[in-house]
Design a protein around this motif. Structure first.
Motif, PDB file in Angstrom:
ATOM      1  N   PRO A  57       0.806  -1.224   0.000  1.00 16.20           N
ATOM      2  CA  PRO A  57       0.000   0.000   0.000  1.00 16.20           C
ATOM      3  C   PRO A  57       0.839   1.275   0.000  1.00 16.20           C
ATOM      4  N   LEU A  58       1.974   1.246   0.690  1.00 19.68           N
ATOM      5  CA  LEU A  58       2.817   2.426   0.795  1.00 19.68           C
ATOM      6  C   LEU A  58       3.959   2.378  -0.211  1.00 19.68           C
TER       7      LEU A  58
ATOM      8  N   LYS B  92       6.778   8.432   2.740  1.00 16.22           N
ATOM      9  CA  LYS B  92       5.762   7.475   2.303  1.00 16.22           C
ATOM     10  C   LYS B  92       4.500   8.173   1.801  1.00 16.22           C
TER      11      LYS B  92
ATOM     12  N   ILE C  97       0.416   6.732   0.128  1.00 16.31           N
ATOM     13  CA  ILE C  97      -0.449   5.568  -0.044  1.00 16.31           C
ATOM     14  C   ILE C  97      -0.872   5.477  -1.505  1.00 16.31           C
TER      15      ILE C  97
ATOM     16  N   LEU D  47      -4.580   3.162   6.876  1.00 12.60           N
ATOM     17  CA  LEU D  47      -4.320   3.604   5.505  1.00 12.60           C
ATOM     18  C   LEU D  47      -5.119   4.873   5.213  1.00 12.60           C
TER      19      LEU D  47
ATOM     20  N   PRO E 251      -4.930   8.632   4.090  1.00 16.46           N
ATOM     21  CA  PRO E 251      -4.006   9.538   3.392  1.00 16.46           C
ATOM     22  C   PRO E 251      -3.673  10.802   4.176  1.00 16.46           C
TER      23      PRO E 251
ATOM     24  N   GLN F  53       6.314   4.375   7.684  1.00 14.51           N
ATOM     25  CA  GLN F  53       4.897   4.251   8.011  1.00 14.51           C
ATOM     26  C   GLN F  53       4.620   4.971   9.321  1.00 14.51           C
TER      27      GLN F  53
END
Length: 230
Positions: free
Chosen positions: A4-5, A22, A24, A47, A49, A97
């Motif tokens: 996802p990242l 990072k 998303i 998750l 943004p 993250q």
């Protein structure tokens, strides 16, 4: 397997260092609910943004969003070096993250940078607003309202002093958002004024949904006031 990242290269506006932070991937961003001030809720909640809206330079500590202007007013860069960079130890955790509390820290760093840089009112309003949204997801009402109060003042200044049409936000969206924040702050007189302004723009805008939202909120206030007088 696609993660996802992903890493995005950012050039620091202050020290011009290039670093990675990072973001998303859009395919993993899933909003399941939206508030009337455009705050969105995501699943899974980590998750979000909003957590990655701010980029933090690990070298000098200057924190920025994509909305920051590359221009620094005379003397601003020196003030930033004195107030931020001279007190900064190299930190890389914000490029990884983020937890929700690390995300909160990035907003506070960006708000400080934006204030020292004399960034546009609209940019500062967006930082305060998004920080209020994060506190809302934590159900921390006092902090949410604190930053909503600051954000609405910045939006009012943006509307009255800046050409918001040159930004990513339309004039009617700014006007509606001012009204909606005032409504959430229970300042119904100001809220009604700005909702009425948004409704009056109905023939000048292609954003008819914003006009409808303004009407809905205007009626909500009227109904609440009628109930309180009953």
């Amino acid at each position: 397997m696609l993660e996802p990242l992903y890493d995005k290269d950012i050039q620091c506006l202050a020290c011009e260092n290039t670093y990675q932070t990072k973001r998303i991937r859009s395919r993993f961003i899933r909003a399941y609910k939206h508030d009337t001030d455009f705050c969105s809720y995501y699943e899974p909640d980590h998750l979000n943004p909003l957590f990655y809206y701010v980029s933090v330079c690990p070298t000098c500590g200057f924190s920025q969003s994509d909305e920051f202007d590359a221009y620094f007013p005379p003397g601003a860069l020196e003030i930033i070096k004195k107030e931020i960079s001279s007190n900064w130890n190299v930190q890389y955790q914000y490029g990884q993250q983020r937890s929700i509390h690390e995300a909160i820290n990035t907003y506070k760093l960006a708000i400080l940078a934006a204030s020292l840089k004399q960034e546009k009112h609209l940019t500062k309003a967006g930082l305060y607003m998004r920080l209020a949204w994060i506190y809302r997801t934590l159900d921390q009402k006092e902090d949410e309202l604190k930053f909503l109060k600051i954000s609405v003042l910045e939006y009012v200044n943006a509307y009255s002093k800046e050409n918001v049409e040159k930004s990513d936000m339309s004039e009617i969206r700014v006007v509606y958002l001012i009204g909606e924040i005032y409504r959430r702050l229970q300042d119904y007189k100001q809220a009604t004024q700005y909702f009425s302004m948004a409704i009056a723009m109905k023939d000048e805008t292609h954003e008819k949904r914003i006009v409808e939202l303004a009407r809905e909120r205007w009626y909500d206030i009227r109904q609440d006031q009628q109930k309180s007088y009953a």
